[in-house]
Motif scaffolding. Structure first.
Motif, short mmCIF file in Angstrom:
data_model
loop_
_atom_site.label_atom_id
_atom_site.label_comp_id
_atom_site.label_asym_id
_atom_site.label_seq_id
_atom_site.Cartn_x
_atom_site.Cartn_y
_atom_site.Cartn_z
N SER A 8 0.07 16.96 -6.94
CA SER A 8 -0.96 16.97 -7.25
C SER A 8 -1.40 15.17 -7.83
O SER A 8 -1.93 14.44 -7.89
N VAL A 9 -0.74 14.11 -6.48
CA VAL A 9 -0.63 12.51 -7.21
C VAL A 9 -0.73 11.59 -5.83
O VAL A 9 0.64 12.68 -4.62
N VAL A 10 -0.80 10.73 -6.03
CA VAL A 10 -0.69 9.83 -4.56
C VAL A 10 0.48 8.92 -5.19
O VAL A 10 0.01 8.14 -6.56
N LEU A 11 1.24 8.75 -4.38
CA LEU A 11 2.15 8.11 -5.03
C LEU A 11 2.52 6.28 -3.92
O LEU A 11 2.01 7.22 -2.91
N PHE A 12 2.07 5.80 -4.28
CA PHE A 12 1.91 4.22 -3.42
C PHE A 12 2.97 3.61 -4.05
O PHE A 12 3.57 3.85 -5.93
N THR A 13 3.32 2.16 -3.87
CA THR A 13 3.24 0.61 -4.94
C THR A 13 2.80 0.39 -5.06
O THR A 13 1.95 -0.47 -3.91
N MET A 14 3.25 -1.62 -5.85
CA MET A 14 2.73 -1.85 -5.90
C MET A 14 3.59 -3.63 -6.16
O MET A 14 4.89 -2.68 -6.56
N MET A 15 3.62 -4.54 -5.87
CA MET A 15 4.84 -5.73 -6.19
C MET A 15 5.18 -6.26 -6.60
O MET A 15 3.50 -6.75 -6.47
N ASP A 16 6.32 -6.88 -7.42
CA ASP A 16 5.83 -7.51 -8.27
C ASP A 16 6.76 -8.96 -8.21
O ASP A 16 7.85 -8.68 -8.48
N ASP A 17 6.21 -9.98 -7.61
CA ASP A 17 6.93 -10.91 -7.05
C ASP A 17 7.34 -10.14 -5.73
O ASP A 17 7.38 -9.78 -4.89
N THR A 18 8.84 -10.10 -5.14
CA THR A 18 9.55 -9.60 -4.86
C THR A 18 10.27 -7.97 -4.63
O THR A 18 10.80 -7.19 -4.45
N THR A 19 9.55 -7.60 -6.52
CA THR A 19 10.27 -5.96 -7.08
C THR A 19 9.32 -5.26 -6.43
O THR A 19 7.87 -5.53 -6.94
#
Length: 92
Positions: A16-27
């Motif tokens: 019951s979660v939506v997975l997403f990404t965020m960027m820390d510069d290039t990481t």
């Protein structure tokens, strides 16, 4: 440094979660938000599984802002370390 939005990854119906990404510069920073949190933000009781990606996209700015705050506060969880957003993160 605040995170920048990198986008929707998947809806994990079992957790019951939506997975997403965020960027820390290039990481890339793995992130998840509970469906309860998204429903709370929108003020709805239960969004269907087929609508979770669209709901995430509608709420992306609020979700990204909260994820950035947790990142700056070094509130990372799991392995690899990432950000998990729950309904409590949006109360207030």
């Amino acid at each position: 440094m605040a995170l920048t939005d990198a986008g929707f990854t998947d809806y994990d119906i079992d957790r019951s979660v939506v997975l997403f990404t965020m960027m820390d510069d290039t990481t890339s920073v793995p992130c998840a938000i509970s469906t309860d949190a998204m429903d709370q933000i929108e003020g709805v009781k239960r969004t269907s599984a087929g609508q979770r990606e669209q709901q995430f996209l509608r709420l992306r700015d609020k979700i990204s802002e909260c994820a950035s705050r947790k990142f700056v506060a070094v509130e990372l969880e799991g392995r690899p370390p990432g950000i998990i957003l729950r309904a409590i993160d949006f109360r207030g």
